[in-house]
Design an enzyme around this catalytic site. Structure first.
Site, PDB file in Angstrom:
ATOM      1  N   ALA A  23      47.401  29.496  40.387  1.00  0.00           N
ATOM      2  CA  ALA A  23      46.364  30.536  40.262  1.00  0.00           C
ATOM      3  C   ALA A  23      46.934  31.899  40.645  1.00  0.00           C
ATOM      4  O   ALA A  23      47.909  31.987  41.406  1.00  0.00           O
ATOM      5  CB  ALA A  23      45.174  30.193  41.153  1.00  0.00           C
ATOM      6  N   HIS A  75      50.824  49.451  39.348  1.00  0.00           N
ATOM      7  CA  HIS A  75      51.161  50.841  39.041  1.00  0.00           C
ATOM      8  C   HIS A  75      49.937  51.527  38.453  1.00  0.00           C
ATOM      9  O   HIS A  75      49.192  50.937  37.672  1.00  0.00           O
ATOM     10  CB  HIS A  75      52.342  50.902  38.067  1.00  0.00           C
ATOM     11  CG  HIS A  75      53.614  50.384  38.673  1.00  0.00           C
ATOM     12  ND1 HIS A  75      54.449  51.168  39.438  1.00  0.00           N
ATOM     13  CD2 HIS A  75      54.174  49.150  38.663  1.00  0.00           C
ATOM     14  CE1 HIS A  75      55.471  50.437  39.854  1.00  0.00           C
ATOM     15  NE2 HIS A  75      55.334  49.208  39.393  1.00  0.00           N
ATOM     16  N   ARG A 103      35.594  32.420  36.419  1.00  0.00           N
ATOM     17  CA  ARG A 103      34.123  32.452  36.390  1.00  0.00           C
ATOM     18  C   ARG A 103      33.599  31.368  37.321  1.00  0.00           C
ATOM     19  O   ARG A 103      34.250  30.336  37.522  1.00  0.00           O
ATOM     20  CB  ARG A 103      33.601  32.164  34.981  1.00  0.00           C
ATOM     21  CG  ARG A 103      34.124  33.124  33.921  1.00  0.00           C
ATOM     22  CD  ARG A 103      33.341  34.425  33.922  1.00  0.00           C
ATOM     23  NE  ARG A 103      33.721  35.281  32.812  1.00  0.00           N
ATOM     24  CZ  ARG A 103      33.920  36.598  32.907  1.00  0.00           C
ATOM     25  NH1 ARG A 103      33.791  37.209  34.089  1.00  0.00           N
ATOM     26  NH2 ARG A 103      34.228  37.306  31.854  1.00  0.00           N
ATOM     27  N   ALA A 160      42.876  25.449  39.313  1.00  0.00           N
ATOM     28  CA  ALA A 160      44.270  25.540  38.873  1.00  0.00           C
ATOM     29  C   ALA A 160      44.374  26.589  37.760  1.00  0.00           C
ATOM     30  O   ALA A 160      43.521  26.646  36.873  1.00  0.00           O
ATOM     31  CB  ALA A 160      44.712  24.180  38.367  1.00  0.00           C
TER      32      ALA A 160
HETATM   33  C1  LIG Z   1      38.244  24.007  39.440  1.00  0.00           C
HETATM   34  C2  LIG Z   1      38.112  22.582  39.957  1.00  0.00           C
HETATM   35  C3  LIG Z   1      38.003  22.589  41.477  1.00  0.00           C
HETATM   36  C4  LIG Z   1      36.817  22.054  39.360  1.00  0.00           C
HETATM   37  O1  LIG Z   1      36.565  20.770  39.791  1.00  0.00           O
HETATM   38  P1  LIG Z   1      35.123  20.121  39.511  1.00  0.00           P
HETATM   39  O2  LIG Z   1      34.067  20.869  40.249  1.00  0.00           O
HETATM   40  O3  LIG Z   1      35.253  18.660  39.771  1.00  0.00           O
HETATM   41  O4  LIG Z   1      34.858  20.459  37.993  1.00  0.00           O
HETATM   42  P2  LIG Z   1      34.869  19.526  36.707  1.00  0.00           P
HETATM   43  O5  LIG Z   1      36.137  18.742  36.630  1.00  0.00           O
HETATM   44  O6  LIG Z   1      33.576  18.778  36.681  1.00  0.00           O
HETATM   45  O7  LIG Z   1      34.888  20.606  35.541  1.00  0.00           O
HETATM   46  C5  LIG Z   1      33.784  21.462  35.283  1.00  0.00           C
HETATM   47  C6  LIG Z   1      34.125  22.314  34.062  1.00  0.00           C
HETATM   48  O8  LIG Z   1      35.157  23.238  34.409  1.00  0.00           O
HETATM   49  C7  LIG Z   1      36.324  23.056  33.591  1.00  0.00           C
HETATM   50  N1  LIG Z   1      37.490  23.198  34.452  1.00  0.00           N
HETATM   51  C8  LIG Z   1      37.824  22.446  35.518  1.00  0.00           C
HETATM   52  N2  LIG Z   1      38.934  22.899  36.091  1.00  0.00           N
HETATM   53  C9  LIG Z   1      39.319  23.982  35.386  1.00  0.00           C
HETATM   54  C10 LIG Z   1      40.395  24.852  35.490  1.00  0.00           C
HETATM   55  N3  LIG Z   1      41.299  24.750  36.484  1.00  0.00           N
HETATM   56  N4  LIG Z   1      40.493  25.867  34.609  1.00  0.00           N
HETATM   57  C11 LIG Z   1      39.574  25.998  33.604  1.00  0.00           C
HETATM   58  N5  LIG Z   1      38.517  25.186  33.459  1.00  0.00           N
HETATM   59  C12 LIG Z   1      38.402  24.180  34.331  1.00  0.00           C
HETATM   60  C13 LIG Z   1      36.184  21.639  33.055  1.00  0.00           C
HETATM   61  O9  LIG Z   1      36.860  21.497  31.810  1.00  0.00           O
HETATM   62  C14 LIG Z   1      34.684  21.514  32.887  1.00  0.00           C
HETATM   63  O10 LIG Z   1      34.297  22.196  31.734  1.00  0.00           O
HETATM   64  P3  LIG Z   1      33.181  21.573  30.736  1.00  0.00           P
HETATM   65  O11 LIG Z   1      31.931  21.492  31.575  1.00  0.00           O
HETATM   66  O12 LIG Z   1      33.117  22.569  29.627  1.00  0.00           O
HETATM   67  O13 LIG Z   1      33.702  20.238  30.370  1.00  0.00           O
HETATM   68  C15 LIG Z   1      39.316  21.676  39.591  1.00  0.00           C
HETATM   69  O14 LIG Z   1      39.282  21.317  38.218  1.00  0.00           O
HETATM   70  C16 LIG Z   1      40.661  22.340  39.878  1.00  0.00           C
HETATM   71  O15 LIG Z   1      41.209  23.112  39.089  1.00  0.00           O
HETATM   72  N6  LIG Z   1      41.171  22.015  41.085  1.00  0.00           N
HETATM   73  C17 LIG Z   1      42.416  22.574  41.589  1.00  0.00           C
HETATM   74  C18 LIG Z   1      43.460  21.466  41.746  1.00  0.00           C
HETATM   75  C19 LIG Z   1      44.698  22.000  42.405  1.00  0.00           C
HETATM   76  O16 LIG Z   1      45.279  22.974  41.974  1.00  0.00           O
HETATM   77  N7  LIG Z   1      45.074  21.352  43.494  1.00  0.00           N
HETATM   78  C20 LIG Z   1      46.179  21.849  44.329  1.00  0.00           C
HETATM   79  C21 LIG Z   1      46.867  20.683  44.967  1.00  0.00           C
HETATM   80  S1  LIG Z   1      48.064  21.250  46.093  1.00  0.00           S
END
Ligand SMILES: CC(C)(COP(=O)(O)OP(=O)(O)OC[C@H]1O[C@@H](n2cnc3c(N)ncnc32)[C@H](O)[C@@H]1OP(=O)(O)O)[C@@H](O)C(=O)NCCC(=O)NCCS
Length: 178
Positions: free
Chosen positions: A137, A100, A173, A153
């Site tokens: 998300a 809105h 970010r 996520a």
């Molecule tokens: C975002 C994502 C892809 C990152 O994976 P990655 O590249 O392996 O990243 P890492 O696990 O090394 O994390 C890197 C940093 O991001 C942070 N981080 C990771 N996932 C995050 C999320 N979803 N939200 C906020 N911060 C996140 C970690 O805490 C880490 O922070 P730090 O460096 O301060 O410790 C993964 O964590 C994620 O959220 N995947 C989605 C899973 C999902 O929803 N699957 C659907 C299945 S149907």
């Protein structure tokens, strides 16, 4: 009490009512589809249980070949949603394409029009090929998520995500690119 809002219908639908729905599309139980004539699904699309595909009387909701829509996902296509092929959308993710109108600044004497009553503004969302949206998300109106990008996520995505970029957080970010 008089109902002030009218329902858009129950969301129950016949496959044949969709704008496009080839035989290879899987629609699990309790999927709801509104304005099915505005909803276009390509081959091998999967839509999980209780997902809600909210087509609208204008604009379209298009889901490309072999894309996967998780359980409970909420896709509101008022402003149009275009999902390319082989896109993943995690369970309970939300895609929004309208809001809105808000006052531009402080209004002299206040502005008492409830936000709910203000005109709607629409902006399309595009998810490019092979990108993936994490569980829960939220993709806000006007956002494009680039090819092969990953949304974390529970991220709240307020800006475009470039191709091959991983974003997370609220607001989302960039974590890294590849
Ligand atoms: C975002 C994502 C892809 C990152 O994976 P990655 O590249 O392996 O990243 P890492 O696990 O090394 O994390 C890197 C940093 O991001 C942070 N981080 C990771 N996932 C995050 C999320 N979803 N939200 C906020 N911060 C996140 C970690 O805490 C880490 O922070 P730090 O460096 O301060 O410790 C993964 O964590 C994620 O959220 N995947 C989605 C899973 C999902 O929803 N699957 C659907 C299945 S149907």
């Amino acid at each position: 009490m008089t109902a002030r809002f009218r329902s858009h219908g129950s969301g129950r639908f016949e496959r044949s009512a969709l704008g496009r729905c080839p035989d290879s599309v899987i629609l699990e139980e309790d999927v709801l589809v509104f304005h099915p004539e505005q909803v276009f699904l390509d081959e091998d699309v999967y839509v999980g249980h209780r997902a809600m595909l909210k087509g609208y009387y204008k604009n379209t909701l298009h889901i490309g070949r072999a894309s996967w829509i998780g359980q409970g996902a909420f896709l509101h296509a008022g402003g149009g949603i275009d999902i390319a092929e082989e896109v993943g959308i995690g369970p309970n993710a939300m895609i929004l394409t309208s809001h809105h109108e808000l006052p531009a600044g402080i209004v002299e004497g206040g502005d008492e029009i409830p936000i709910l009553r203000r005109p709607l503004r629409f902006a399309a969302v595009r998810l490019e090929a092979g990108c993936d949206i994490g569980v829960g998300a939220i993709i806000l109106p006007g956002v494009t998520v680039g090819k092969q990008a990953q949304v974390g996520a529970l991220a709240v995505v307020t800006h475009d995500v470039p191709p091959r970029t991983i974003v997370a957080g609220n607001p989302a970010r960039v974590l890294r690119q590849y």
